[in-house]
Motif scaffolding. Structure first.
Motif, PDB file in Angstrom:
ATOM      1  N   ASP B 191       0.835  -1.197   0.000  1.00  0.00           N
ATOM      2  CA  ASP B 191       0.000   0.000   0.000  1.00  0.00           C
ATOM      3  C   ASP B 191       0.872   1.251   0.000  1.00  0.00           C
ATOM      4  O   ASP B 191       2.081   1.202   0.215  1.00  0.00           O
ATOM      5  CB  ASP B 191      -1.050  -0.028   1.112  1.00  0.00           C
ATOM      6  N   VAL B 192       0.237   2.385  -0.280  1.00  0.00           N
ATOM      7  CA  VAL B 192       0.989   3.577  -0.705  1.00  0.00           C
ATOM      8  C   VAL B 192       2.015   4.052   0.322  1.00  0.00           C
ATOM      9  O   VAL B 192       3.144   4.386  -0.031  1.00  0.00           O
ATOM     10  CB  VAL B 192       0.006   4.712  -1.049  1.00  0.00           C
ATOM     11  N   GLN B 195       4.871   1.788   0.205  1.00  0.00           N
ATOM     12  CA  GLN B 195       5.605   1.995  -1.049  1.00  0.00           C
ATOM     13  C   GLN B 195       6.668   3.053  -0.867  1.00  0.00           C
ATOM     14  O   GLN B 195       7.828   2.863  -1.220  1.00  0.00           O
ATOM     15  CB  GLN B 195       4.652   2.481  -2.147  1.00  0.00           C
ATOM     16  N   ALA B 196       6.262   4.180  -0.283  1.00  0.00           N
ATOM     17  CA  ALA B 196       7.195   5.288  -0.105  1.00  0.00           C
ATOM     18  C   ALA B 196       8.357   4.864   0.787  1.00  0.00           C
ATOM     19  O   ALA B 196       9.516   5.156   0.491  1.00  0.00           O
ATOM     20  CB  ALA B 196       6.463   6.479   0.498  1.00  0.00           C
ATOM     21  N   GLN B 197       8.043   4.127   1.845  1.00  0.00           N
ATOM     22  CA  GLN B 197       9.109   3.669   2.751  1.00  0.00           C
ATOM     23  C   GLN B 197      10.107   2.772   2.036  1.00  0.00           C
ATOM     24  O   GLN B 197      11.314   2.897   2.207  1.00  0.00           O
ATOM     25  CB  GLN B 197       8.517   2.888   3.922  1.00  0.00           C
ATOM     26  N   GLY B 221       4.893   7.319 -10.922  1.00  0.00           N
ATOM     27  CA  GLY B 221       5.166   8.002  -9.665  1.00  0.00           C
ATOM     28  C   GLY B 221       6.426   7.446  -9.037  1.00  0.00           C
ATOM     29  O   GLY B 221       7.296   8.190  -8.573  1.00  0.00           O
ATOM     30  N   VAL B 222       6.533   6.129  -9.055  1.00  0.00           N
ATOM     31  CA  VAL B 222       7.717   5.458  -8.507  1.00  0.00           C
ATOM     32  C   VAL B 222       8.957   5.860  -9.297  1.00  0.00           C
ATOM     33  O   VAL B 222      10.014   6.152  -8.738  1.00  0.00           O
ATOM     34  CB  VAL B 222       7.526   3.925  -8.545  1.00  0.00           C
ATOM     35  N   VAL B 223       8.802   5.916 -10.616  1.00  0.00           N
ATOM     36  CA  VAL B 223       9.920   6.278 -11.484  1.00  0.00           C
ATOM     37  C   VAL B 223      10.431   7.668 -11.124  1.00  0.00           C
ATOM     38  O   VAL B 223      11.629   7.887 -10.928  1.00  0.00           O
ATOM     39  CB  VAL B 223       9.478   6.252 -12.959  1.00  0.00           C
ATOM     40  N   ALA B 224       9.506   8.630 -11.010  1.00  0.00           N
ATOM     41  CA  ALA B 224       9.882  10.009 -10.717  1.00  0.00           C
ATOM     42  C   ALA B 224      10.624  10.092  -9.395  1.00  0.00           C
ATOM     43  O   ALA B 224      11.503  10.919  -9.200  1.00  0.00           O
ATOM     44  CB  ALA B 224       8.630  10.877 -10.670  1.00  0.00           C
ATOM     45  N   ASP B 225      10.270   9.190  -8.476  1.00  0.00           N
ATOM     46  CA  ASP B 225      10.831   9.193  -7.139  1.00  0.00           C
ATOM     47  C   ASP B 225      12.289   8.750  -7.097  1.00  0.00           C
ATOM     48  O   ASP B 225      13.068   9.228  -6.292  1.00  0.00           O
ATOM     49  CB  ASP B 225       9.991   8.221  -6.291  1.00  0.00           C
ATOM     50  N   ILE B 226      12.641   7.802  -7.940  1.00  0.00           N
ATOM     51  CA  ILE B 226      13.902   7.101  -7.688  1.00  0.00           C
ATOM     52  C   ILE B 226      14.848   6.997  -8.889  1.00  0.00           C
ATOM     53  O   ILE B 226      16.052   6.857  -8.715  1.00  0.00           O
ATOM     54  CB  ILE B 226      13.587   5.686  -7.106  1.00  0.00           C
TER      55      ILE B 226
END
Lengths: 306, 342
Positions: B191-192, B195-197, B221-226
């Protein structure tokens, strides 16, 4: 754990009581009684016989009398085998059946699992089809056909093993395989399917991604998970096979329990019917209990904690 | 630019097929990309586009048969992986390349203690004895942020929550300090907040251990994050690659436009509907000979259906396969770049 065992024991007593009750009344619903068939007995003798075994009392009274004795562990006197108690009959016959049954389970499980594992690892190869062939034969050929063939080949043609008899190890080999062949087939099929299923699991991919070798993956990750369903069926199977097989015991002349299950019903030997049924039920319930404990050892998810 | 000294993994024209009763499924049809030491490459695309097959081919984890690597090369740290034997491959897996999977609920062996699952790789690759391996396992659990690791190491996966299991998976994958971590949709099943953690954790560990990451995902979103760089995959081919900024702010391929337009945004003033990409991806039993996206592309021209477009360089690291780049193609407004500026 102690609390769990106590709970299971209470359930066990309740189950046995229910089985005893149902069997008791069903059995009395069979037309006739132990003394109707053979010769025509004069009415007076019949009366006396019935009085002797309390069969003249109302059914409900008989039921409570039976329960009272059962609570003391006394299964009563056989109505057809002269001067023999049901306890005596069971305890003289059971060891023979149990010995045969356990040997068959041992052979069946060892060979069955081995065959299943080899088949799964050789998926769609020669050994796989060989295992499937054995499984199909084992499941579809009745044990008495196998028994007869074994007697003919090994007893009559090759003359290496006795055709029938009991008492020494050499007498056991043919009946063990005749009885165990079905188990081999059954376990091999079950293990093969489970192994193939487990090998497709994500955690096997994880194990592979760790760089483990194929044998290490099979031994450490696949077999332990694949064996769970095998353990599940093992309990009832062992209970069934330990209480004897009418057919195999008759063919090989083994003084086991199998025939009493059949004779008791045919002769309406009330106490023996109840005796064999309750004995089997108790063994079955105990086996299921053992399996539950074993299951917890193999699979931590269902381990019973306090 | 491809700097030879920094390149860790180089995949060249990789083609992977699966032979099924219905015929040959061409899951990966000539994929070329590279990963530099210590960087994160995200491979994005919708389900069934060949992302997972590509990543699993690097590890040779696809079931062979029915799968097979038809052609191409996978060069990792100077070694050609496609030529390695099974035994040699075992020493690469887990030790030099680690992998984590999508569903942490099914990716751990339910009947084996978590600690032992971490220890296995250590015992095999680093030749540690049981005691050393267990100490290292506790250390790894601590590293991935699992509290009371001394206690957790002896627990079974069912005693872990989903997020914790994924942390344990990361611990397994990174235990032997691999140079490359392949994360196949590592956050999809979580869950979201978790995910961030997990993404934070991966980024932290990447800095600490200097591991390169291939991140397979369909979540932009995940791509932009990492991610540092992004490869967009469609129907078994990479249609566009570039740095994160280039792909997000100056995408060139209509499929990339479509992907970006279908992501909800917080910064739009007026309520806009999300723009879906109409249609479905092509059948990989008989992939089209032209651009695979042509059937769904609103800018498709005749040439698009007939010939696969050559690679066009947009900038240093930005490449795209699209006929719109051709000098004779009509000028099409870039809807995403437009939107970002507006």
């Amino acid at each position: 754990m102690g609390k769990y065992i106590t709970k299971r024991l209470i359930y066990m007593v309740i189950s046995i009581w229910l089985i005893a009750t149902v069997t008791f009344f069903l059995m009395h619903a069979i037309p006739g009684d132990p003394f109707t068939d053979s010769k025509k007995l004069p009415p007076e003798i019949m009366e006396n016989l019935k009085r002797k075994y309390n069969l003249d009392k109302p059914l409900i009274v008989q039921y409570f009398l039976y329960l009272k004795n059962l609570a003391k562990g006394d299964l009563g006197i056989s109505l057809r085998y002269k001067n023999r108690t049901v306890n005596g009959i069971l305890f003289s016959a059971f060891p023979n059946s149990a010995k045969l049954g356990l040997a068959a389970v041992g052979v069946g499980v060892t060979l069955g699992l081995t065959l299943g594992i080899i088949a799964a690892l050789n998926n769609k190869g020669f050994f796989d089809y060989f295992a499937i062939l054995v499984a199909v034969i084992g499941v579809s050929v009745p044990s008495f056909v196998l028994a007869g063939m074994f007697q003919y080949w090994f007893g009559v043609q090759l003359e290496i093993l006795p055709v029938a008899g009991w008492g020494k190890l050499k007498f056991m080999i043919l009946p063990v395989f005749a009885l165990g062949f079905r188990l081999i087939a059954f376990q091999a099929r079950l293990m093969r399917t489970n192994m193939i299923e487990i090998m497709g699991q994500d955690y096997i991919k994880t194990a592979k991604a760790k760089g483990l070798s194929k044998p290490a993956i099979v031994v450490k990750h696949v077999i332990r998970n694949a064996i769970l369903p095998v353990i599940t069926v093992l309990g009832p199977l062992t209970a069934a096979i330990m209480t004897g097989s009418f057919v195999i015991e008759s063919i090989f002349g083994i003084p086991g329990m199998g025939k009493y299950f059949v004779d008791a019903i045919n002769q309406r030997d009330y106490t023996l019917i109840l005796g064999t049924t309750l004995f089997y039920a108790t063994l079955l319930i105990m086996m299921v209990f053992v399996v539950d404990i074993l299951y917890g050892i193999v699979d931590p998810r269902i381990r019973i904690d306090e | 630019m491809v700097d030879k000294n920094r390149v860790l993994l180089e995949v060249n024209n990789l083609k992977v097929s699966f032979d099924t009763y219905a015929g040959e499924v061409q899951a990966v049809r000539g994929v070329t990309f590279h990963v530099n030491k210590g960087e994160t490459l995200a491979i994005v695309g919708e389900s069934g586009c060949g992302k997972s097959v590509t990543s699993q081919s690097i590890m040779k984890l696809i079931p062979m048969p029915p799968g097979r690597i038809k052609e191409g090369s996978i060069k990792f740290d100077g070694r050609e992986l496609t030529k390695l034997t099974d035994k040699q491959m075992e020493s690469v897996r887990g030790s030099e390349i680690g992998m984590i999977f999508q569903d942490p609920m099914t990716s751990l062996n339910p009947t084996m203690k978590v600690g032992k699952q971490i220890m296995e790789g250590l015992i095999k690759h680093q030749k540690l004895n049981k005691k050393e391996a267990k100490e290292k396992a506790i250390e790894m659990l601590k590293l991935v942020g699992i509290p009371t690791p001394e206690k957790r190491v002896d627990q079974y996966p069912h005693e872990f929550s989903g997020g914790m299991r994924q942390r344990a998976m990361i611990a397994i994958a990174l235990a032997c300090n691999p140079k490359l971590l392949i994360a196949d949709e590592p956050t999809t099943a979580l869950d979201v907040t978790i995910q961030a953690q997990i993404l934070d954790l991966m980024r932290d560990l990447q800095e600490k251990l200097d591991t390169a990451i291939i991140l397979i995902t369909h979540d932009l979103g995940v791509v932009a994050d990492i991610a540092n760089r992004v490869a967009v995959m469609y129907a078994g081919v990479i249609v566009e690659t570039g740095t994160l900024d280039e792909i997000f702010y100056n995408p060139q391929h209509p499929y990339t436009w479509g992907l970006l337009q279908s992501v909800p945004r917080l910064d739009t003033k007026n309520k806009e509907r999300l723009v879906p990409i109409e249609g479905t991806p092509p059948d990989l039993f008989s992939p089209p000979k032209g651009c695979p996206f042509a059937a769904r592309c609103e800018h498709a021209m005749r040439i698009c259906k007939e010939e696969f477009p050559e690679k066009t360089q947009v900038s240093d690291n930005h490449y795209v396969h699209c006929w719109l780049q051709h000098e004779m193609a009509p000028k099409v407004e870039n809807p995403v770049a437009e939107r970002r500026e507006g």
